[in-house]
Design an enzyme around this catalytic site. Structure first.
Site, mmCIF file in Angstrom:
data_model
loop_
_atom_site.group_PDB
_atom_site.id
_atom_site.type_symbol
_atom_site.label_atom_id
_atom_site.label_comp_id
_atom_site.label_asym_id
_atom_site.label_seq_id
_atom_site.Cartn_x
_atom_site.Cartn_y
_atom_site.Cartn_z
ATOM 1 N N SER A 37 0.804 -1.369 0.156
ATOM 2 C CA SER A 37 -0.001 0.050 -0.079
ATOM 3 C C SER A 37 0.854 1.248 -0.098
ATOM 4 O O SER A 37 0.196 2.336 -0.306
ATOM 5 C CB SER A 37 -1.019 0.060 1.451
ATOM 6 O OG SER A 37 -0.139 -0.188 2.499
ATOM 7 N N ASP A 302 -2.459 8.256 8.015
ATOM 8 C CA ASP A 302 -3.499 7.411 8.659
ATOM 9 C C ASP A 302 -2.479 6.801 9.646
ATOM 10 O O ASP A 302 -1.314 7.170 10.069
ATOM 11 C CB ASP A 302 -4.320 6.561 8.160
ATOM 12 C CG ASP A 302 -3.523 5.533 6.975
ATOM 13 O OD1 ASP A 302 -2.206 5.424 7.296
ATOM 14 O OD2 ASP A 302 -4.043 4.888 6.115
ATOM 15 N N HIS A 305 0.577 4.825 6.936
ATOM 16 C CA HIS A 305 0.952 5.498 5.642
ATOM 17 C C HIS A 305 1.503 6.939 5.980
ATOM 18 O O HIS A 305 0.654 7.719 6.394
ATOM 19 C CB HIS A 305 0.090 5.216 4.732
ATOM 20 C CG HIS A 305 -0.748 4.055 4.543
ATOM 21 N ND1 HIS A 305 -1.786 3.460 4.973
ATOM 22 C CD2 HIS A 305 -0.132 2.852 3.725
ATOM 23 C CE1 HIS A 305 -2.042 2.286 4.653
ATOM 24 N NE2 HIS A 305 -0.890 1.870 4.120
#
Length: 343
Positions: A37, A302, A305
């Site tokens: 991600s 968040d 990340h």
């Protein structure tokens, strides 16, 4: 302290934005991205998974709004492509089509690992270029970046209530197992034509907001960081092995662990910029909520990340090593200059 960091980030932003202006064309004809991600730019949007970022406040600072990138703006793949001189973002595999794939494809998704779809792209490039020899010549000139492994700790080894890995393996044994699996994936990538490969090491997972909240602490979890560093150390040995065995290729590591130490002692920077969920997509931003107003003052968007600004710091140091420890055995700029096949 905050003001000094913001000024530093602003200076880095100016440098990054100026690099592309002095390049007449991209430094490589193609750029392929594999990873999780931290590099995903939309491959998970239509998958049946909670690991999706196609909703606000993700993308609040991105020109196209929410696109599936797990941050407020551009991610590592985007910024590196910008520095390399590409005029457009490398398309995600989910939507890559036509001759666009000749400049590269982004296979990264919210789960770690090299995607099996890479073989399909090679077949499509053969069709576009006419034969396999032309395809190999093209792929040999590309840059490849790989960033995987974080999920093997965050969503596996560090979750003993769900997985047995931490009971079956010591941290050293687990790092060895991961490195052996990683080696096979990188050898497959080499077999597919990769000759210049950038590997992103793992960050200080013990310092991410999710870990601090789970452990109910304001200081980094040393045991977690020590386990992650075992993997990074073995990755360095793997790079030495690959470079010795594949003399027509060059692999290099970006030391994200060392770079993330900038924030490890600054707990006020380790609070997420958005309101994070405690339910289904735990640690990700709650949909349609307002993020913090000054994103540049936060290391994380968040619980997992980094913000775009934090990512810029890492990519600049990966491209032009500011410290000898930033990359091994060379930075990305020197990797591109190395006299390898297609270099």
């Amino acid at each position: 302290m905050v003001a000094r960091i913001i000024v530093t980030f602003t200076t880095i932003l100016m440098i990054l934005n100026s690099i592309k202006l002095v390049q007449a064309e991209s430094r490589v004809p193609c750029f392929f991205i594999f990873g999780d991600s931290l590099l995903d730019n939309g491959n998970n949007n239509n998958l049946n998974t909670t690991a999706r970022a196609h909703y606000p406040p993700y993308g609040v600072d991105f020109p196209g709004g929410p696109t599936g990138r797990f941050t407020n703006g551009r991610n590592m793949a985007d910024i590196l492509a910008h520095v390399l001189g590409f005029g457009n973002f490398i398309p995600p595999f989910a939507s890559a089509s036509g001759r666009d794939i000749l400049q590269g494809v982004n296979y990264a998704s919210g789960s770690a690992g090299i995607r099996n779809e890479s073989g399909k792209t090679i077949s499509r490039i053969v069709n576009l270029l006419g034969n396999k020899d032309a395809t190999n010549a093209h792929l040999n000139k590309c840059l490849y970046s790989v960033g995987i492994g974080s999920n093997d700790y965050i969503n596996n080894y560090l979750m003993p209530e769900k997985y047995q890995s931490s009971r079956l393996y010591t941290p050293s044994q687990y790092a060895t197992l991961l490195t052996q699996q990683y080696a096979q994936q990188l050898k497959t990538l080499y077999g597919d034509g990769a000759r210049k490969v950038v590997l992103f090491g793992l960050p200080q997972i013990g310092c991410i907001p999710q870990m601090l909240q789970t452990q109910k602490t304001r200081t980094c979890v040393d045991s977690t960081n020590e386990a992650v560093q075992l993997f990074n150390d073995k990755l360095k040995s793997l790079v030495n092995e690959l470079n010795n065995n594949f003399t027509d290729a060059k692999f290099t590591i970006v030391n994200i662990y060392s770079m993330s130490s900038l924030f490890s002692g600054l707990s006020f920077l380790n609070f997420p910029c958005c309101n994070v969920s405690k339910t289904v997509a735990e640690g990700q931003c709650v949909p349609n909520t307002a993020p913090c107003p000054i994103r540049a003052a936060h290391a994380f968007f968040d619980n997992f990340h980094p913000t775009e600004t934090g990512t810029m710091v890492a990519i600049l140091r990966a491209y032009y090593s500011l410290l000898p420890s930033d990359t091994y055995p060379m930075d990305i700029n020197h990797l591109l200059l190395s006299g390898l096949l297609g270099g």
